[in-house]
Write a protein that holds these residues in place. Structure first.
Motif, PDB file in Angstrom:
ATOM      1  N   GLU A  33       0.869  -1.181   0.000  1.00 16.40           N
ATOM      2  CA  GLU A  33       0.000   0.000   0.000  1.00 16.40           C
ATOM      3  C   GLU A  33       0.906   1.231   0.000  1.00 16.40           C
ATOM      4  O   GLU A  33       1.628   1.475   0.967  1.00 16.40           O
ATOM      5  CB  GLU A  33      -0.927   0.014   1.211  1.00 16.40           C
ATOM      6  CG  GLU A  33      -1.888   1.189   1.200  1.00 16.40           C
ATOM      7  CD  GLU A  33      -2.900   1.129   2.327  1.00 16.40           C
ATOM      8  OE1 GLU A  33      -3.522   2.170   2.617  1.00 16.40           O
ATOM      9  OE2 GLU A  33      -3.058   0.036   2.922  1.00 16.40           O
ATOM     10  N   LEU A  34       0.867   1.981  -1.076  1.00 11.53           N
ATOM     11  CA  LEU A  34       1.814   3.058  -1.301  1.00 11.53           C
ATOM     12  C   LEU A  34       1.095   4.398  -1.410  1.00 11.53           C
ATOM     13  O   LEU A  34      -0.003   4.482  -1.959  1.00 11.53           O
ATOM     14  CB  LEU A  34       2.597   2.806  -2.597  1.00 11.53           C
ATOM     15  CG  LEU A  34       3.225   1.413  -2.740  1.00 11.53           C
ATOM     16  CD1 LEU A  34       3.736   1.198  -4.153  1.00 11.53           C
ATOM     17  CD2 LEU A  34       4.345   1.225  -1.729  1.00 11.53           C
ATOM     18  N   THR A  35       1.729   5.430  -0.877  1.00 10.94           N
ATOM     19  CA  THR A  35       1.236   6.789  -1.030  1.00 10.94           C
ATOM     20  C   THR A  35       2.284   7.587  -1.793  1.00 10.94           C
ATOM     21  O   THR A  35       3.446   7.636  -1.390  1.00 10.94           O
ATOM     22  CB  THR A  35       0.951   7.446   0.331  1.00 10.94           C
ATOM     23  OG1 THR A  35      -0.002   6.655   1.043  1.00 10.94           O
ATOM     24  CG2 THR A  35       0.381   8.842   0.133  1.00 10.94           C
ATOM     25  N   VAL A  36       1.854   8.171  -2.902  1.00 13.12           N
ATOM     26  CA  VAL A  36       2.766   8.840  -3.819  1.00 13.12           C
ATOM     27  C   VAL A  36       2.555  10.345  -3.780  1.00 13.12           C
ATOM     28  O   VAL A  36       1.420  10.835  -3.753  1.00 13.12           O
ATOM     29  CB  VAL A  36       2.539   8.339  -5.263  1.00 13.12           C
ATOM     30  CG1 VAL A  36       3.424   9.092  -6.255  1.00 13.12           C
ATOM     31  CG2 VAL A  36       2.800   6.833  -5.341  1.00 13.12           C
ATOM     32  N   ALA A  37       3.656  11.077  -3.750  1.00  9.12           N
ATOM     33  CA  ALA A  37       3.649  12.527  -3.979  1.00  9.12           C
ATOM     34  C   ALA A  37       4.550  12.780  -5.175  1.00  9.12           C
ATOM     35  O   ALA A  37       5.648  12.219  -5.260  1.00  9.12           O
ATOM     36  CB  ALA A  37       4.149  13.292  -2.765  1.00  9.12           C
ATOM     37  N   ALA A  38       4.090  13.591  -6.114  1.00 10.53           N
ATOM     38  CA  ALA A  38       4.875  13.854  -7.313  1.00 10.53           C
ATOM     39  C   ALA A  38       4.720  15.316  -7.694  1.00 10.53           C
ATOM     40  O   ALA A  38       3.642  15.902  -7.547  1.00 10.53           O
ATOM     41  CB  ALA A  38       4.423  12.958  -8.470  1.00 10.53           C
ATOM     42  N   GLY A  39       5.817  15.891  -8.147  1.00 12.72           N
ATOM     43  CA  GLY A  39       5.763  17.303  -8.517  1.00 12.72           C
ATOM     44  C   GLY A  39       6.758  17.636  -9.605  1.00 12.72           C
ATOM     45  O   GLY A  39       7.675  16.860  -9.892  1.00 12.72           O
ATOM     46  N   ASP A  68      12.923  19.373 -14.033  1.00  9.44           N
ATOM     47  CA  ASP A  68      12.784  19.534 -12.582  1.00  9.44           C
ATOM     48  C   ASP A  68      11.590  18.710 -12.107  1.00  9.44           C
ATOM     49  O   ASP A  68      10.435  19.149 -12.162  1.00  9.44           O
ATOM     50  CB  ASP A  68      12.585  21.009 -12.236  1.00  9.44           C
ATOM     51  CG  ASP A  68      13.641  21.891 -12.880  1.00  9.44           C
ATOM     52  OD1 ASP A  68      14.829  21.532 -12.827  1.00  9.44           O
ATOM     53  OD2 ASP A  68      13.265  22.927 -13.471  1.00  9.44           O
ATOM     54  N   VAL A  69      11.868  17.514 -11.625  1.00  8.12           N
ATOM     55  CA  VAL A  69      10.824  16.564 -11.240  1.00  8.12           C
ATOM     56  C   VAL A  69      11.210  15.921  -9.917  1.00  8.12           C
ATOM     57  O   VAL A  69      12.392  15.668  -9.654  1.00  8.12           O
ATOM     58  CB  VAL A  69      10.645  15.481 -12.336  1.00  8.12           C
ATOM     59  CG1 VAL A  69       9.912  14.262 -11.803  1.00  8.12           C
ATOM     60  CG2 VAL A  69       9.909  16.057 -13.536  1.00  8.12           C
ATOM     61  N   ALA A  70      10.218  15.655  -9.078  1.00  8.16           N
ATOM     62  CA  ALA A  70      10.460  14.975  -7.804  1.00  8.16           C
ATOM     63  C   ALA A  70       9.320  14.011  -7.518  1.00  8.16           C
ATOM     64  O   ALA A  70       8.152  14.318  -7.794  1.00  8.16           O
ATOM     65  CB  ALA A  70      10.587  15.991  -6.670  1.00  8.16           C
ATOM     66  N   VAL A  71       9.669  12.857  -6.985  1.00 16.98           N
ATOM     67  CA  VAL A  71       8.682  11.840  -6.614  1.00 16.98           C
ATOM     68  C   VAL A  71       9.086  11.243  -5.272  1.00 16.98           C
ATOM     69  O   VAL A  71      10.253  10.906  -5.062  1.00 16.98           O
ATOM     70  CB  VAL A  71       8.592  10.714  -7.674  1.00 16.98           C
ATOM     71  CG1 VAL A  71       7.605   9.644  -7.226  1.00 16.98           C
ATOM     72  CG2 VAL A  71       8.196  11.273  -9.033  1.00 16.98           C
ATOM     73  N   ALA A  72       8.128  11.142  -4.365  1.00 19.49           N
ATOM     74  CA  ALA A  72       8.343  10.467  -3.079  1.00 19.49           C
ATOM     75  C   ALA A  72       7.265   9.413  -2.911  1.00 19.49           C
ATOM     76  O   ALA A  72       6.087   9.664  -3.192  1.00 19.49           O
ATOM     77  CB  ALA A  72       8.305  11.463  -1.926  1.00 19.49           C
ATOM     78  N   VAL A  73       7.660   8.235  -2.470  1.00 19.56           N
ATOM     79  CA  VAL A  73       6.722   7.137  -2.251  1.00 19.56           C
ATOM     80  C   VAL A  73       6.928   6.598  -0.841  1.00 19.56           C
ATOM     81  O   VAL A  73       8.052   6.273  -0.449  1.00 19.56           O
ATOM     82  CB  VAL A  73       6.930   6.004  -3.276  1.00 19.56           C
ATOM     83  CG1 VAL A  73       5.916   4.892  -3.036  1.00 19.56           C
ATOM     84  CG2 VAL A  73       6.816   6.530  -4.706  1.00 19.56           C
ATOM     85  N   THR A  74       5.851   6.529  -0.078  1.00 18.58           N
ATOM     86  CA  THR A  74       5.872   5.938   1.256  1.00 18.58           C
ATOM     87  C   THR A  74       4.964   4.726   1.242  1.00 18.58           C
ATOM     88  O   THR A  74       3.817   4.814   0.782  1.00 18.58           O
ATOM     89  CB  THR A  74       5.396   6.944   2.312  1.00 18.58           C
ATOM     90  OG1 THR A  74       6.257   8.083   2.301  1.00 18.58           O
ATOM     91  CG2 THR A  74       5.422   6.319   3.696  1.00 18.58           C
ATOM     92  N   GLY A  75       5.487   3.592   1.704  1.00 17.74           N
ATOM     93  CA  GLY A  75       4.697   2.380   1.597  1.00 17.74           C
ATOM     94  C   GLY A  75       4.798   1.464   2.790  1.00 17.74           C
ATOM     95  O   GLY A  75       5.799   1.437   3.501  1.00 17.74           O
ATOM     96  N   SER A  76       3.719   0.717   3.001  1.00 19.84           N
ATOM     97  CA  SER A  76       3.724  -0.382   3.963  1.00 19.84           C
ATOM     98  C   SER A  76       3.654  -1.680   3.167  1.00 19.84           C
ATOM     99  O   SER A  76       2.910  -1.786   2.191  1.00 19.84           O
ATOM    100  CB  SER A  76       2.546  -0.272   4.936  1.00 19.84           C
ATOM    101  OG  SER A  76       1.309  -0.273   4.244  1.00 19.84           O
ATOM    102  N   HIS A  77       4.445  -2.658   3.585  1.00 23.19           N
ATOM    103  CA  HIS A  77       4.629  -3.884   2.821  1.00 23.19           C
ATOM    104  C   HIS A  77       4.200  -5.088   3.657  1.00 23.19           C
ATOM    105  O   HIS A  77       4.750  -5.322   4.736  1.00 23.19           O
ATOM    106  CB  HIS A  77       6.105  -4.033   2.433  1.00 23.19           C
ATOM    107  CG  HIS A  77       6.620  -2.934   1.556  1.00 23.19           C
ATOM    108  ND1 HIS A  77       7.072  -3.164   0.279  1.00 23.19           N
ATOM    109  CD2 HIS A  77       6.744  -1.591   1.759  1.00 23.19           C
ATOM    110  CE1 HIS A  77       7.463  -2.020  -0.279  1.00 23.19           C
ATOM    111  NE2 HIS A  77       7.276  -1.047   0.613  1.00 23.19           N
ATOM    112  N   ALA A  78       3.241  -5.835   3.122  1.00 23.83           N
ATOM    113  CA  ALA A  78       2.779  -7.021   3.839  1.00 23.83           C
ATOM    114  C   ALA A  78       3.879  -8.061   3.969  1.00 23.83           C
ATOM    115  O   ALA A  78       3.868  -8.858   4.903  1.00 23.83           O
ATOM    116  CB  ALA A  78       1.565  -7.626   3.133  1.00 23.83           C
ATOM    117  N   CYS A  79       4.856  -8.051   3.056  1.00 21.83           N
ATOM    118  CA  CYS A  79       5.949  -9.017   3.162  1.00 21.83           C
ATOM    119  C   CYS A  79       6.827  -8.724   4.372  1.00 21.83           C
ATOM    120  O   CYS A  79       7.599  -9.591   4.799  1.00 21.83           O
ATOM    121  CB  CYS A  79       6.787  -9.025   1.881  1.00 21.83           C
ATOM    122  SG  CYS A  79       7.558  -7.448   1.472  1.00 21.83           S
TER     123      CYS A  79
END
Length: 206
Positions: free
Chosen positions: A101-107, A153-164
């Motif tokens: 389950e991932l939450t993405v921020a992109a700009g 000029d691009v930025a991406v951050a992904v925060t996730g919880s992993h069932a594994c």
């Protein structure tokens, strides 16, 4: 200028078609190997249901959406930043086929043209519908934004919880993993270094 946002136009490898009949047969064998009776009530339709889910998940099409850059930026060179945060993406870890389950921020910093906001979420979710690694998903989103925005000029951050991690192995319930990809003016030493993460965090907490 218009660009069709398709699986071919962005950096998501298109999978082959799913053989649902073969997948269902394999799941029937798996249930037997797990000591279950695949013909009992509750399980007799499970192989077919799971096969349909795999087809739905892996054959996901991001859509033939016209991405029109119709709006000029306010200033030549562009002093604006566009950041979309809180995009929830579900994917599967390719190592254990467990949920991510991932939450993405992109700009990005517009350079003469702007991208429809919904297209950023579309790109992020297209990368989720694969057997994935969080790092690869993040880099794929960044590559696509670099391509379709025309901005360096691009930025991406992904925060996730992993069932594994939480449901097996170390069982680190509540652990989260954050990965960040920054380019151009968002990179260390650039004028917006650090700003993206601050704005992304504020947007995600709303």
């Amino acid at each position: 200028m218009t660009t069709e946002l398709t699986a071919e136009a962005i950096a998501v490898p298109a999978p082959g078609r799913i053989d649902q009949e073969q997948v269902a047969a394999l799941y029937r064998q798996l249930l037997t190997a797990l000591g279950e009776d695949p013909d009992r009530d509750g399980l007799k339709d499970t192989p077919q249901r799971v096969a349909r889910w795999w087809a739905e998940f892996l054959e996901h099409d991001p859509g033939r959406t016209d991405t029109t850059f119709a709006h000029e930026t306010l200033h030549a060179g562009g002093d604006e930043l566009v950041i979309v945060s809180g995009i929830v993406v579900y994917s599967l870890c390719e190592h254990h086929l467990q949920n991510m389950e991932l939450t993405v921020a992109a700009g990005y910093r517009p350079r003469g043209r702007v991208l429809g906001l919904s297209k950023i979420a579309r790109i992020a979710r297209a990368h989720g519908h694969r057997l994935q690694l969080q790092e690869r998903l993040m880099n794929g989103i960044a590559e696509d934004l670099l391509k379709v925005s025309g901005s360096p000029d691009v930025a991406v951050a992904v925060t996730g919880s992993h069932a594994c991690m939480s449901a097996r192995g170390v069982r680190a319930v509540g652990a989260v993993t954050t990965t960040v990809s920054v380019h151009g003016d968002f990179a260390p030493g650039g004028p917006f270094a650090g700003l993206f993460l601050d704005l992304a965090a504020k947007g995600a907490s709303r």
